[in-house]
Motif scaffolding. Structure first.
Motif, PDB file in Angstrom:
ATOM      1  N   MET A   1      35.086  31.808 100.080  1.00 20.42           N
ATOM      2  CA  MET A   1      35.506  30.447 100.408  1.00 20.42           C
ATOM      3  C   MET A   1      36.357  30.372 101.678  1.00 20.42           C
ATOM      4  O   MET A   1      36.504  29.294 102.249  1.00 20.42           O
TER       5      MET A   1
ATOM      6  N   LYS B   1      35.907  24.318 102.038  1.00 16.87           N
ATOM      7  CA  LYS B   1      35.036  24.447 100.871  1.00 16.87           C
ATOM      8  C   LYS B   1      35.668  23.894  99.591  1.00 16.87           C
ATOM      9  O   LYS B   1      35.008  23.841  98.563  1.00 16.87           O
TER      10      LYS B   1
ATOM     11  N   THR C   1      35.436  35.733  95.467  1.00 17.70           N
ATOM     12  CA  THR C   1      35.257  34.287  95.599  1.00 17.70           C
ATOM     13  C   THR C   1      36.228  33.715  96.627  1.00 17.70           C
ATOM     14  O   THR C   1      35.847  32.870  97.452  1.00 17.70           O
TER      15      THR C   1
ATOM     16  N   ARG D   1      39.278  31.004  89.962  1.00 15.53           N
ATOM     17  CA  ARG D   1      39.663  31.151  88.553  1.00 15.53           C
ATOM     18  C   ARG D   1      38.425  31.044  87.654  1.00 15.53           C
ATOM     19  O   ARG D   1      38.211  31.884  86.776  1.00 15.53           O
ATOM     20  N   ILE D   2      37.602  30.039  87.890  1.00 15.24           N
ATOM     21  CA  ILE D   2      36.382  29.870  87.081  1.00 15.24           C
ATOM     22  C   ILE D   2      35.446  31.058  87.291  1.00 15.24           C
ATOM     23  O   ILE D   2      34.872  31.587  86.334  1.00 15.24           O
ATOM     24  N   ALA D   3      35.303  31.513  88.527  1.00 14.26           N
ATOM     25  CA  ALA D   3      34.433  32.659  88.815  1.00 14.26           C
ATOM     26  C   ALA D   3      34.916  33.900  88.072  1.00 14.26           C
ATOM     27  O   ALA D   3      34.110  34.644  87.488  1.00 14.26           O
TER      28      ALA D   3
ATOM     29  N   GLY E   1      41.009  27.279  92.288  1.00 15.31           N
ATOM     30  CA  GLY E   1      40.334  26.704  91.115  1.00 15.31           C
ATOM     31  C   GLY E   1      38.948  27.298  90.926  1.00 15.31           C
ATOM     32  O   GLY E   1      38.556  27.680  89.817  1.00 15.31           O
ATOM     33  N   VAL E   2      38.213  27.402  92.019  1.00 13.97           N
ATOM     34  CA  VAL E   2      36.872  27.987  91.958  1.00 13.97           C
ATOM     35  C   VAL E   2      36.960  29.475  91.633  1.00 13.97           C
ATOM     36  O   VAL E   2      36.201  30.000  90.810  1.00 13.97           O
TER      37      VAL E   2
ATOM     38  N   ASP F   1      38.852  23.571  96.538  1.00 14.25           N
ATOM     39  CA  ASP F   1      39.921  24.196  95.755  1.00 14.25           C
ATOM     40  C   ASP F   1      39.628  25.681  95.563  1.00 14.25           C
ATOM     41  O   ASP F   1      38.996  26.088  94.588  1.00 14.25           O
ATOM     42  N   VAL F   2      40.090  26.495  96.499  1.00 15.05           N
ATOM     43  CA  VAL F   2      39.773  27.924  96.507  1.00 15.05           C
ATOM     44  C   VAL F   2      40.187  28.592  95.207  1.00 15.05           C
ATOM     45  O   VAL F   2      39.389  29.289  94.568  1.00 15.05           O
TER      46      VAL F   2
END
Length: 170
Positions: free
Chosen positions: A128, A50, A124, A58-60, A55-56, A52-53
């Motif tokens: 992922m 899926k 998240t 962190r944004i979440a 990275g995603v 950049d676990v």
């Protein structure tokens, strides 16, 4: 001690913070997610299908701080001035520690926002990685420290920092 979200009759209400002074407030929370060794190594290597676990996640987590009042009844909507989500690998335990730090200048604290950031970041990661490991375990979500406000500062005692034991509360 009376809980602040209940009136004298025991009815839930939103605390009126209108008369409180604005102060700088910071909260730091953490939690962890434990994975199978194969899933853990894939996250570390950036090899999860899926993407950049972390990275995603962190944004979440950062986005979650801004949605806390929509998720937790009676939380005030806040204008967050800063939010950081950081990840720490534990190779021995195949776990990732998640730390969130949230800042505001306002009339109420940001503990719930920091805890929500950690929770959503962990969820998240789970989402992922679930194709590889459905048995992941999210645990130890807790407030580590907070500063500002009428109740003063809080810092979790160092002896309760052992990830293998539960913190005993008085």
């Amino acid at each position: 001690m009376q809980f602040s979200h209940f009136d004298e009759a025991g009815q839930a209400w939103m605390v009126d913070v209108g008369a409180k002074a604005e102060t700088e407030r910071v909260a730091v929370a953490e939690g962890q997610i434990s994975l199978l060794p194969v899933a853990y190594e894939m996250v570390k290597a950036g090899a999860m299908k899926k993407g950049d676990v972390l990275g995603v996640a962190r944004i979440a987590g950062i986005m979650a701080t801004k949605q806390t009042s929509a998720l937790i009844p009676l939380c005030h909507p806040l204008a967050i001035s800063g939010a950081e989500v950081t990840f720490f690998f534990d190779d021995e335990r195949h776990s990732i520690r998640i730390e969130a730090s949230v800042r505001i200048t306002g009339k109420t604290g940001v503990e719930m926002e920091a805890l929500t950031a950690v929770s959503v970041a962990a969820l998240t990661i789970y989402d992922m990685c679930k194709a590889v490991d459905k048995g992941m375990e999210i645990s130890q979500i807790r407030l580590m420290k907070k500063s500002g406000g009428r109740s003063g500062d809080f810092s979790r005692p160092a002896e309760s920092d052992d990830r293998n034991t539960e913190t005993k509360r008085p």
